[in-house]
Design a protein around this motif. Structure first.
Motif, PDB file in Angstrom:
ATOM      1  N   GLY A 136      39.390  19.165  35.443  1.00 11.62           N
ATOM      2  CA  GLY A 136      37.979  19.474  35.606  1.00 11.62           C
ATOM      3  C   GLY A 136      37.758  20.973  35.655  1.00 11.62           C
ATOM      4  O   GLY A 136      38.690  21.762  35.754  1.00 11.62           O
ATOM      5  N   GLN A 137      36.490  21.365  35.566  1.00 12.55           N
ATOM      6  CA  GLN A 137      36.133  22.779  35.613  1.00 12.55           C
ATOM      7  C   GLN A 137      34.925  22.948  36.507  1.00 12.55           C
ATOM      8  O   GLN A 137      34.001  22.127  36.498  1.00 12.55           O
ATOM      9  CB  GLN A 137      35.844  23.301  34.206  1.00 12.55           C
ATOM     10  N   VAL A 138      34.902  24.030  37.283  1.00 16.27           N
ATOM     11  CA  VAL A 138      33.785  24.276  38.184  1.00 16.27           C
ATOM     12  C   VAL A 138      33.693  25.764  38.459  1.00 16.27           C
ATOM     13  O   VAL A 138      34.693  26.489  38.380  1.00 16.27           O
ATOM     14  CB  VAL A 138      33.960  23.503  39.515  1.00 16.27           C
ATOM     15  N   GLU A 139      32.486  26.225  38.744  1.00 16.11           N
ATOM     16  CA  GLU A 139      32.273  27.599  39.191  1.00 16.11           C
ATOM     17  C   GLU A 139      31.806  27.560  40.633  1.00 16.11           C
ATOM     18  O   GLU A 139      31.070  26.656  41.032  1.00 16.11           O
ATOM     19  CB  GLU A 139      31.216  28.299  38.333  1.00 16.11           C
ATOM     20  N   GLY A 140      32.222  28.546  41.412  1.00 17.73           N
ATOM     21  CA  GLY A 140      31.788  28.575  42.794  1.00 17.73           C
ATOM     22  C   GLY A 140      32.245  29.829  43.502  1.00 17.73           C
ATOM     23  O   GLY A 140      33.050  30.616  42.985  1.00 17.73           O
ATOM     24  N   ARG A 141      31.723  29.999  44.707  1.00 21.96           N
ATOM     25  CA  ARG A 141      32.100  31.135  45.540  1.00 21.96           C
ATOM     26  C   ARG A 141      33.425  30.840  46.237  1.00 21.96           C
ATOM     27  O   ARG A 141      33.645  29.737  46.740  1.00 21.96           O
ATOM     28  CB  ARG A 141      31.025  31.394  46.587  1.00 21.96           C
ATOM     29  N   VAL A 142      34.281  31.829  46.297  1.00 22.84           N
ATOM     30  CA  VAL A 142      35.595  31.675  46.916  1.00 22.84           C
ATOM     31  C   VAL A 142      35.501  31.828  48.424  1.00 22.84           C
ATOM     32  O   VAL A 142      34.797  32.717  48.933  1.00 22.84           O
ATOM     33  CB  VAL A 142      36.579  32.721  46.346  1.00 22.84           C
ATOM     34  N   ARG A 143      36.223  30.949  49.122  1.00 20.82           N
ATOM     35  CA  ARG A 143      36.452  31.129  50.554  1.00 20.82           C
ATOM     36  C   ARG A 143      37.960  31.112  50.764  1.00 20.82           C
ATOM     37  O   ARG A 143      38.616  30.092  50.563  1.00 20.82           O
ATOM     38  CB  ARG A 143      35.783  30.017  51.374  1.00 20.82           C
ATOM     39  N   VAL A 144      38.519  32.272  51.123  1.00 19.97           N
ATOM     40  CA  VAL A 144      39.952  32.386  51.384  1.00 19.97           C
ATOM     41  C   VAL A 144      40.194  32.079  52.856  1.00 19.97           C
ATOM     42  O   VAL A 144      39.745  32.824  53.739  1.00 19.97           O
ATOM     43  CB  VAL A 144      40.483  33.797  51.042  1.00 19.97           C
ATOM     44  N   LEU A 145      40.867  30.968  53.130  1.00 20.95           N
ATOM     45  CA  LEU A 145      41.144  30.570  54.505  1.00 20.95           C
ATOM     46  C   LEU A 145      42.650  30.625  54.757  1.00 20.95           C
ATOM     47  O   LEU A 145      43.418  29.973  54.069  1.00 20.95           O
ATOM     48  CB  LEU A 145      40.630  29.154  54.786  1.00 20.95           C
ATOM     49  N   ARG A 146      43.047  31.418  55.716  1.00 19.75           N
ATOM     50  CA  ARG A 146      44.468  31.527  56.046  1.00 19.75           C
ATOM     51  C   ARG A 146      44.865  30.545  57.136  1.00 19.75           C
ATOM     52  O   ARG A 146      46.045  30.351  57.410  1.00 19.75           O
ATOM     53  CB  ARG A 146      44.799  32.966  56.459  1.00 19.75           C
TER      54      ARG A 146
ATOM     55  N   ILE B  52      37.790  16.711  42.178  1.00 17.02           N
ATOM     56  CA  ILE B  52      37.495  18.140  42.084  1.00 17.02           C
ATOM     57  C   ILE B  52      38.678  18.844  41.418  1.00 17.02           C
ATOM     58  O   ILE B  52      39.827  18.447  41.590  1.00 17.02           O
ATOM     59  CB  ILE B  52      37.214  18.763  43.460  1.00 17.02           C
ATOM     60  N   PRO B  53      38.431  19.895  40.634  1.00 15.09           N
ATOM     61  CA  PRO B  53      39.531  20.602  39.971  1.00 15.09           C
ATOM     62  C   PRO B  53      40.391  21.364  40.969  1.00 15.09           C
ATOM     63  O   PRO B  53      39.891  21.869  41.984  1.00 15.09           O
ATOM     64  CB  PRO B  53      38.818  21.556  39.008  1.00 15.09           C
ATOM     65  N   ALA B  54      41.684  21.452  40.655  1.00 11.37           N
ATOM     66  CA  ALA B  54      42.623  22.172  41.532  1.00 11.37           C
ATOM     67  C   ALA B  54      43.651  22.889  40.671  1.00 11.37           C
ATOM     68  O   ALA B  54      44.084  22.384  39.643  1.00 11.37           O
ATOM     69  CB  ALA B  54      43.315  21.216  42.496  1.00 11.37           C
ATOM     70  N   VAL B  55      44.028  24.087  41.127  1.00  8.20           N
ATOM     71  CA  VAL B  55      45.004  24.920  40.434  1.00  8.20           C
ATOM     72  C   VAL B  55      45.947  25.519  41.467  1.00  8.20           C
ATOM     73  O   VAL B  55      45.525  25.852  42.580  1.00  8.20           O
ATOM     74  CB  VAL B  55      44.310  26.061  39.648  1.00  8.20           C
ATOM     75  N   GLN B  56      47.213  25.636  41.091  1.00  5.24           N
ATOM     76  CA  GLN B  56      48.176  26.339  41.933  1.00  5.24           C
ATOM     77  C   GLN B  56      48.448  27.714  41.346  1.00  5.24           C
ATOM     78  O   GLN B  56      48.798  27.844  40.177  1.00  5.24           O
ATOM     79  CB  GLN B  56      49.507  25.584  42.031  1.00  5.24           C
ATOM     80  N   ILE B  57      48.265  28.756  42.175  1.00  5.83           N
ATOM     81  CA  ILE B  57      48.577  30.130  41.777  1.00  5.83           C
ATOM     82  C   ILE B  57      49.339  30.790  42.914  1.00  5.83           C
ATOM     83  O   ILE B  57      48.822  30.893  44.042  1.00  5.83           O
ATOM     84  CB  ILE B  57      47.302  30.935  41.453  1.00  5.83           C
ATOM     85  N   VAL B  58      50.539  31.222  42.635  1.00  5.57           N
ATOM     86  CA  VAL B  58      51.349  31.887  43.649  1.00  5.57           C
ATOM     87  C   VAL B  58      50.661  33.182  44.091  1.00  5.57           C
ATOM     88  O   VAL B  58      50.238  33.985  43.269  1.00  5.57           O
ATOM     89  CB  VAL B  58      52.755  32.200  43.098  1.00  5.57           C
ATOM     90  N   GLY B  59      50.533  33.361  45.419  1.00  4.75           N
ATOM     91  CA  GLY B  59      49.937  34.585  45.951  1.00  4.75           C
ATOM     92  C   GLY B  59      48.427  34.644  45.844  1.00  4.75           C
ATOM     93  O   GLY B  59      47.834  35.717  45.996  1.00  4.75           O
ATOM     94  N   ALA B  60      47.776  33.495  45.623  1.00  6.24           N
ATOM     95  CA  ALA B  60      46.319  33.497  45.391  1.00  6.24           C
ATOM     96  C   ALA B  60      45.539  34.086  46.556  1.00  6.24           C
ATOM     97  O   ALA B  60      44.533  34.772  46.350  1.00  6.24           O
ATOM     98  CB  ALA B  60      45.842  32.074  45.099  1.00  6.24           C
ATOM     99  N   THR B  61      45.977  33.833  47.787  1.00  6.97           N
ATOM    100  CA  THR B  61      45.220  34.328  48.944  1.00  6.97           C
ATOM    101  C   THR B  61      45.215  35.844  49.012  1.00  6.97           C
ATOM    102  O   THR B  61      44.343  36.437  49.660  1.00  6.97           O
ATOM    103  CB  THR B  61      45.782  33.765  50.258  1.00  6.97           C
ATOM    104  N   GLN B  62      46.193  36.469  48.358  1.00  2.28           N
ATOM    105  CA  GLN B  62      46.257  37.935  48.374  1.00  2.28           C
ATOM    106  C   GLN B  62      45.667  38.551  47.109  1.00  2.28           C
ATOM    107  O   GLN B  62      45.273  39.707  47.104  1.00  2.28           O
ATOM    108  CB  GLN B  62      47.713  38.381  48.531  1.00  2.28           C
TER     109      GLN B  62
END
Length: 908
Positions: free
Chosen positions: A806-816, A869-879
């Protein structure tokens, strides 16, 4: 008060009077160690002389307005100050005290005169090498001159700048001077009772050379170096140094030293025998024990067959965590060139890992892994470490498990088991022929087992554990009031019984989950890849989504009903809005509706109170510990007034899976042997779906046992705090199981225990901050590269792995941390390190997910597919991706586009 203090005087251990070197010598002398005699000219002497002579006024006038950034000016000013101090006349009374103390050491004895600062040789500030030392000084006048020069050395440019940097007040800084009998050392050197190069605390390092140790300290030679096993005091490694020079007493001078060449045959042999190294190492252990078990930097000398101690101080270099203290359960040595990976922890050990949880959970799984290999007849895989603790998390032994996978998986199935194998090993891993005889023996052994066999393993788990009332009660463990009645020994035996219960429960899973299911997944993948001719590009994701009801589904539905109860009640909604966290639950007692809701919530807690936190570690509070865990989850769901009931989502995704299955069955029916292909696909698909349901359910059960263990260890911690052995209950989680019960018994050296807790907590906190991503692979202690999903932040397009289409646009919320989920709003794209069951409530609110770890079967990926909902894995995404930017994520291609280019560029 006397201004000259002998080492063994009662005030010889007052750091304010005798400084760091003096206090350490006083400690050693009073403890009965062999320390050459001596005395200390106290800080009071320095302060009195400086004030009475008027030197203070001159010194601080010179420092007035000094620009410490102007290094030349600092150097010139420091030189002027030293000149003032060297010209001071030592008052007669003090000179006589020094002369009398010097006379006690013998007629015109040779002495070392050393500076001893009050902040010197401490853990926080070493002042190493900043103050002067004078060797082989002889005669009262020479001693008095050396004392003045030591006082002056407190005002070198380096010392002045260092004090300024560290925030030490020049006006209150004081210096003592140690005067100690010199020994004519045959051999001398330095000993570290921990290894500061690799931070190992189970090793001791000795540097040794002929003559005085000054040759080593000044760096004019390469000494012999011995690495010693701390436990056995056996030499592990000996490196021969060149030792071409030695420093000895000047034979034709009244005072001082000279450099002499070392005879060739002496330079080419080790300066200490193995027996002498062992004797010295044993002495080092005794010194360390005297200082509360903390690693020490020790100067020593060997004279006429006896070792003498010249100094001991805490090691200020190195970052020690004492991993051997919680690795005592390991079944074999750690091989230095082992390949380790963090990938396994990404999937099964999410979140920071404390030493206590590691020492318990890793031991349990090591036992299960060894039991599986024993059953298979893989004797060569036994006695090897499966886990390593590093960076506040766990690493998995790639070399060991890659070998096991080659033994049990046919070539076609190996890609399905390759998730922890680095890319540069995969070609060999995939291509090596299967040893069919060994494989058949293993399969036969598993198939005849009442626990491991394909026809029994899932049934055993469900009937004997998951849905067995007595088993669930046992997994829930004892209530807190009963734990308090147990003796210390009974409490230890009880928590050990919980560990054994976890081992027993997991036992059937090892072969089924780690071998049989890999073959089933691989077979199905090969079948579909070869014979399916349809056009569904998302088939792989759809076939493993939409599971039948799991215990996680039951929990989600119950939580949704609780949320709806609040949403549909004016009283409860107002109470929720006015009271945050645990205060909401307390406020519910004041109304009928509130009390009724509490009854419903307490019923929910009975079944699911052991859950609520997204990570596994015992340190984390569950909802039964603190209802504030659920308050934040309620807040997220209540923020979405039109939330879809979980059953509707489940039905929607399940229908999509059933449709995908039907399409594959119809497609495979075409051509030759169509019915056979259909039957094989249906058989494999049924096994896979059943396994995925079981996988969710067994986590719910193992979490029960984990929570029971948490309660048991909290009781241990409570007793330790009550008895004054620990400062706070959470400290217990930073000790290994053995260490913790030693502390409970009143054992363990308090300084060492506190140092361990502080150092290990720091590693854990760094990991939990989510500002640090551990290296994916390590060879021994050295990080190594692997082909991971790449990110190109400057371009705005980040390439990862798509895990939910899937594809979606939205505002990012980085939660640690999940404690921040209250910041989420409907439609946000969540970025976090990983998710686990505790994150379930947010999936009804977010529009997309970007996680740093896991894979196609990771919890976050599965939940994303269940919620569509769409999901992607990206190493180091929170940084890489800043909080608040807008993104477009494509879970099909794995591409994330950052739409706020300026912001992402600024962080790259």
């Amino acid at each position: 008060m006397s201004t000259v203090i002998r080492f063994n005087d009662p005030t010889g251990t007052d750091v304010g009077l005798v400084g760091g070197k003096g206090v350490n010598l006083g400690e050693l002398a009073n403890a009965g160690f062999s320390v050459p005699r001596g005395f200390t000219v106290s800080t009071e002497a320095y302060a009195t002389v400086m004030a009475a002579s008027g030197a203070n006024d001159k010194v601080f006038a010179l420092l007035e307005g000094l620009d410490y950034q102007d290094l030349d000016k600092v150097d010139r000013t420091a030189a002027e100050i030293r000149g003032v101090i060297v010209d001071i006349e030592v008052p007669g009374a003090l000179a006589k005290e020094i002369a009398d103390a010097y006379a006690e050491l013998g007629d015109d004895a040779y002495v070392a005169v050393r500076s001893s600062g009050t902040a010197e040789d401490t853990v926080d500030s070493s002042f190493a090498g900043m103050h002067d030392t004078y060797l082989d000084i002889r005669g009262v006048d020479q001693v008095l001159d050396a004392v003045r020069r030591c006082w002056a050395s407190m005002w070198t440019a380096r010392a002045v700048s260092y004090r300024q940097e560290r925030g030490f007040d020049h006006r209150t800084a004081r210096l003592a001077v140690v005067v100690q009998t010199m020994v004519q050392a045959d051999v001398s050197g330095v000993m570290f009772t921990a290894n500061p190069l690799n931070n190992r605390t189970d090793e001791l390092v000795i540097n040794a050379a002929y003559g005085l140790g000054e040759a080593i300290v000044s760096g004019i030679i390469n000494p012999d170096e011995f690495t010693v096993d701390l436990a056995t005091v056996k030499v592990k490694q000996a490196n021969l140094g060149d030792k071409k020079l030695k420093i000895v007493r000047a034979p034709d001078q009244a005072s001082g030293t000279v450099e002499l060449e070392v005879a060739g045959e002496d330079a080419k042999r080790l300066s200490l025998s193995d027996a002498q190294v062992g004797e010295l190492a044993a002495l080092g252990r005794k010194v360390m024990a005297h200082y509360g078990g903390l690693p020490q930097d020790i100067e020593w000398a060997y004279v006429d067959g006896e070792f003498h101690l010249l100094q001991a101080r805490p090691i200020t270099a190195g970052k020690f965590t004492w991993p051997e203290g919680f690795d005592d359960w390991q079944n074999g040595p750690e091989e230095e060139d082992t390949l380790w990976t963090f990938k396994y922890a990404e999937q099964y050990w999410t979140g920071g890992i404390t030493p206590l949880f590691y020492s318990v959970r890793a031991r349990e799984t090591q036992v299960g892994y060894d039991n599986m290999n024993t059953r298979a007849g893989f004797q060569d895989l036994l006695g090897q470490r499966l886990y390593k603790y590093k960076f506040g998390t766990v690493y998995w032994n790639v070399d060991l498990d890659e070998k096991r996978l080659r033994y049990v998986l046919p070539k076609f199935a190996r890609p399905a088991g390759a998730n922890v194998v680095p890319t540069d090993m995969q070609q060999a891993f995939f291509s090596e022929p299967l040893d069919v005889v060994r494989w058949l023996k293993a399969m036969i052994s598993f198939s005849v087992s009442p626990v491991y066999s394909l026809s029994r393993w899932k049934k055993v788990i469900r009937e004997d554990y998951l849905f067995n009332e007595a088993a669930v009660a046992k997994a829930n463990g004892l209530p807190e009031e009963e734990l308090k009645l147990l003796s210390d020994d009974e409490l230890n035996k009880y928590q050990r019984s919980l560990q054994q219960y976890a081992i027993d429960f997991m036992d059937p899973l090892w072969f089924g989950a780690y071998t049989a299911m890999s073959m089933f997944f691989a077979l199905q993948g090969a079948l579909v890849a070869k014979f399916y001719t349809g056009t569904n590009a998302l088939l792989g994701q759809e076939l493993i989504s939409g599971l039948p009801t799991t215990l996680q589904n039951v929990e989600n539905r119950a939580f949704f009903e609780l949320t709806n109860t609040i949403r549909n009640s004016k009283t409860l909604s107002e109470t929720f809005a006015k009271n945050e966290g645990a205060a909401f639950f307390a406020a519910l007692e004041s109304s009928d509706e509130g009390r009724e809701f509490l009854e419903q919530y307490n019923e929910f807690i009975v079944e699911h109170g052991h859950r609520g936190h997204p990570d596994r570690d015992l340190i984390f509070k569950r909802r039964a510990d603190d209802p504030a865990v659920d308050y934040e989850a309620f807040k997220v769901q209540l923020a979405s007034p039109a939330a879809t009931p979980p059953e509707e989502l489940e039905t929607r995704v399940r229908d999509k899976r059933l449709a995908a299955e039907a399409e594959v069955v119809e497609n495979l029916g075409q051509g030759s042997m169509g019915m056979l292909k259909q039957q094989l696909f249906s058989l494999l698909q049924g096994q896979i779906i059943d396994f995925l349901v079981l996988r969710d359910d067994w986590r719910h059960f193992i979490d029960r046992i984990s929570y029971a263990k948490r309660k048991a260890f909290l009781e241990v911690a409570r007793r330790c705090v009550e008895r004054g052995y620990l400062n706070e209950q959470d400290d217990a989680f930073f000790l290994g199981e053995t260490e913790l019960f030693e502390v409970l018994r009143g054992g363990g050296q308090r300084p060492l225990v506190e140092a361990k807790i502080a150092a290990r907590r720091e590693d854990f906190d760094v990991f939990e901050s989510r500002n640090f991503t551990p290296p994916t692979f390590m060879r021994g202690e050295t990080p190594v590269d692997d082909a991971l999903p790449s990110a190109a932040p400057g371009s705005g397009a980040l390439v990862g792995v798509g895990t939910s289409a899937g594809q979606v646009e939205g505002r990012v919320r980085v939660l640690r941390s999940m404690s921040d989920i209250g910041a989420l709003e409907k439609g946000d794209v969540l970025i976090c390190n990983a998710t686990d069951p505790g994150w379930s409530p947010v999936f009804g609110v977010i529009s997309g997910l970007i996680i740093e770890t896991g894979g196609m079967l990771a919890h976050g990926a599965c939940l994303s597919r269940e919620h569509g909902i769409p999901a992607v894995q990206i190493v180091g995404a929170t940084q890489i991706i800043p909080d608040g930017v807008h993104v477009r994520i494509n879970g099909t291609t794995g591409v994330v586009e950052v739409l706020d280019m300026a912001q992402i560029g600024a962080t790259s």
